[in-house]
Design a protein around this motif. Sequence first.
Motif, PDB file in Angstrom:
ATOM      1  N   GLY A 440       0.828  -1.196   0.000  1.00 40.29           N
ATOM      2  CA  GLY A 440       0.000   0.000   0.000  1.00 40.29           C
ATOM      3  C   GLY A 440       0.864   1.247   0.000  1.00 40.29           C
ATOM      4  O   GLY A 440       1.787   1.377   0.800  1.00 40.29           O
ATOM      5  N   GLY A 441       0.553   2.194  -0.892  1.00 41.41           N
ATOM      6  CA  GLY A 441       1.403   3.357  -1.103  1.00 41.41           C
ATOM      7  C   GLY A 441       2.089   3.330  -2.442  1.00 41.41           C
ATOM      8  O   GLY A 441       2.607   4.352  -2.906  1.00 41.41           O
ATOM      9  N   SER A 442       2.093   2.165  -3.112  1.00 40.42           N
ATOM     10  CA  SER A 442       2.753   2.040  -4.411  1.00 40.42           C
ATOM     11  C   SER A 442       1.963   2.778  -5.485  1.00 40.42           C
ATOM     12  O   SER A 442       0.734   2.906  -5.417  1.00 40.42           O
ATOM     13  N   ARG A 450      -2.485   4.547  -3.356  1.00 42.04           N
ATOM     14  CA  ARG A 450      -1.289   5.307  -2.982  1.00 42.04           C
ATOM     15  C   ARG A 450      -1.444   5.891  -1.586  1.00 42.04           C
ATOM     16  O   ARG A 450      -0.497   5.930  -0.796  1.00 42.04           O
ATOM     17  N   GLU A 451      -2.652   6.351  -1.273  1.00 39.75           N
ATOM     18  CA  GLU A 451      -2.852   7.027   0.011  1.00 39.75           C
ATOM     19  C   GLU A 451      -3.193   6.062   1.149  1.00 39.75           C
ATOM     20  O   GLU A 451      -3.442   6.510   2.275  1.00 39.75           O
ATOM     21  N   ARG A 452      -3.171   4.768   0.887  1.00 44.37           N
ATOM     22  CA  ARG A 452      -3.232   3.815   2.000  1.00 44.37           C
ATOM     23  C   ARG A 452      -2.057   4.034   2.952  1.00 44.37           C
ATOM     24  O   ARG A 452      -2.136   3.694   4.140  1.00 44.37           O
ATOM     25  N   LEU A 453      -0.980   4.608   2.445  1.00 42.28           N
ATOM     26  CA  LEU A 453       0.215   4.803   3.265  1.00 42.28           C
ATOM     27  C   LEU A 453       0.223   6.143   3.987  1.00 42.28           C
ATOM     28  O   LEU A 453       1.135   6.397   4.776  1.00 42.28           O
ATOM     29  N   ARG A 454      -0.772   7.001   3.746  1.00 46.81           N
ATOM     30  CA  ARG A 454      -0.763   8.317   4.389  1.00 46.81           C
ATOM     31  C   ARG A 454      -0.819   8.142   5.911  1.00 46.81           C
ATOM     32  O   ARG A 454      -1.733   7.522   6.447  1.00 46.81           O
ATOM     33  N   VAL A 460       1.438   0.029   7.273  1.00 48.27           N
ATOM     34  CA  VAL A 460       0.822  -0.631   6.115  1.00 48.27           C
ATOM     35  C   VAL A 460       1.859  -1.369   5.275  1.00 48.27           C
ATOM     36  O   VAL A 460       1.645  -2.520   4.868  1.00 48.27           O
ATOM     37  N   ASP A 461       2.990  -0.717   4.973  1.00 42.70           N
ATOM     38  CA  ASP A 461       4.015  -1.372   4.164  1.00 42.70           C
ATOM     39  C   ASP A 461       4.549  -2.620   4.853  1.00 42.70           C
ATOM     40  O   ASP A 461       4.723  -3.680   4.229  1.00 42.70           O
ATOM     41  N   VAL A 462       4.772  -2.522   6.166  1.00 45.16           N
ATOM     42  CA  VAL A 462       5.275  -3.658   6.942  1.00 45.16           C
ATOM     43  C   VAL A 462       4.246  -4.785   6.954  1.00 45.16           C
ATOM     44  O   VAL A 462       4.574  -5.960   6.729  1.00 45.16           O
TER      45      VAL A 462
END
Length: 642
Positions: A440-442, A450-454, A460-462
Amino acid sequence: MAAAGVTPQWLDVARAAGPARGPEVWWAEARPAEAGRVALVRAGDNGRAEDVLPAPWNVRNRLHEYGGRPWTVAADTLAFTHWDDQRIYARPLPDGSGATPGPVRPLTPEPDVEHGFRYGDLRPGPGGVVWAVRETVTGPRRTDIARDLVSVDREGEIRSLAATHHFLTSPQLSPDGRHAAWLGWDHPAMPWDETAVCVAEVGADGGLGPHRVVAGGDGVSVCQLEWGPAGELLALADPSGWWNLHRVPLDGGDGDAGLLALAPVEAELGGALWKTGGRWLAPLDRDRYAVLASGRLSVLDTASGTLTPVAPELTAWSPSIAVADGDVVGIAAGPHAESAVVRVRPADGTVTHLTSQPELPPAEYLSVPQERTFRTADGHAVPAYVYPPTHPEHAGPEGARPPYLVHAHGGPTGRNHPVLDLDFSYFTSRGIGVVAVDYGGSVGYGRDYRERLREQWGVVDVADCAAVARALAAEGTADPERIAIRGGSAGGFTAAASMTSTGAYRAATIKFPILDLAQWTGTGGEVHDFESQYVHGLVGPLPETAERYRVRSPTHNLDGLAGPVLLLQGLDDEICPPDQAERFVEALEGSGIPHAYLPFEGEQHGFRSAATIVAALQAELAFYGRVFGFATPDVPTLELRR
């Protein structure tokens, strides 16, 4: 791997000097065997690539630290930036007569402070001048940078044109020469968050009049501007949540954020503007446009509203496409091919290679990516590319599942592509699988993904990477006791954070990483200007969320480190300086946690020299051998400290 790392970049079509000479395809080319020098190359009349500039010219620049378009042709003159001093140089174009081109000469002065002026995103301006973005160092901190738009004429006279925003792309001149258009943005926004489209009239003396913001901003990102065949201004913008093609009325218009959508599609036709001068769009005619849909070449027909894939065997194109005599030229790779300069006929997808493929190992040694989608515990889809172990003569012990490496890409506003990757094949040919995760964020999956990582970086990435690792173990693909995570830059942060917050991995390779979030801010002093407020959107505003920065920083969570780590770091890195890696390693001394640290003199962000590439790969393989318990007799021994 190192020998094949000759990487094309910054491709465009240049109209050479001399009578009856048509458009030529030119590009820059990174060469590990020449200590990472970036050469400038053209497709010659004999069909072979020819160097335009001899060594030691190194066609790179430090604009935003990641670099901007480093060359252009203005009238009959080549202008380019040279890495060593960041100045702009000029050379007359070869005229095809066989005569030796004129000498290279500097256009901009040598600064009093090393790299005190940096130029990038070079474009042709009116009357043969060069337009560029100029960075000026104003103080001792990495964030002490001012920027403006400048013109540089043939005598080296520099004229400041505008300074509308803290970050800028170079102006682009309209076909009739009456207008210039550029992008600007300010902190805390990154260019994939929001950018403003600026337009100004060009005066008779070549200067720019007062600018108008005619589109973008307010949560809308524009990643590319292009003047169309009829002289209209086009933009790749995402008011719908997808980077799509829009027309920009020069008076601002009444559309969505000043933009009028042309043939909207639920597909990503643009990308993250990490380097100024990227081109995902190139007009073919008044109705048809070559576009990169999630990195793959397609033709968008605005009359019929269709998006048609072209040459689908090429699964990843660099944002550097152009049109030459009706064909699309660019830099592309596929599951069976490394990046190469190609020419594609849109009508039938015929592909002609303008650069030869490097000599590769036989195909049976090279892992072909499998496109997969995994699910997190809360139901989110996570795309990934699985590279299984492969070797024509050897297999793992019967009944044993192979080790796997989870690869976290950089950015974190980046992505992976399903292409041949010799870095991965180095491991898959030795029995170690690799899975490249688009957490998430890619980019490539729309703004919502993309904004899942905001404010969720380090969470989220982990979690997404761990979900993929656990799924591969659960389905019997990977040995759950022999899974490691690897990554560089932002991927290095994800790898380190994963080792301190999940139990999914037994080891991590951490390359030129971010390890202390609070220090990687403008106030912390260990980040360059472009990204100095990037983490405000990824983690949270300061000082309100300061505790969040500490909790998510691997440096402050060494007690939770789950296993051995290998750190690889360039000592000249200005993006992720070695300070953080060195503090992390110092804290590990005497902890009992096995670790190794390999610093590399002369390397910046990412490794460019062949010797470094070889040493880093061999050290990584030796590291996994030590941790997972297999011999690595063909590489130097790696000592782990405790």
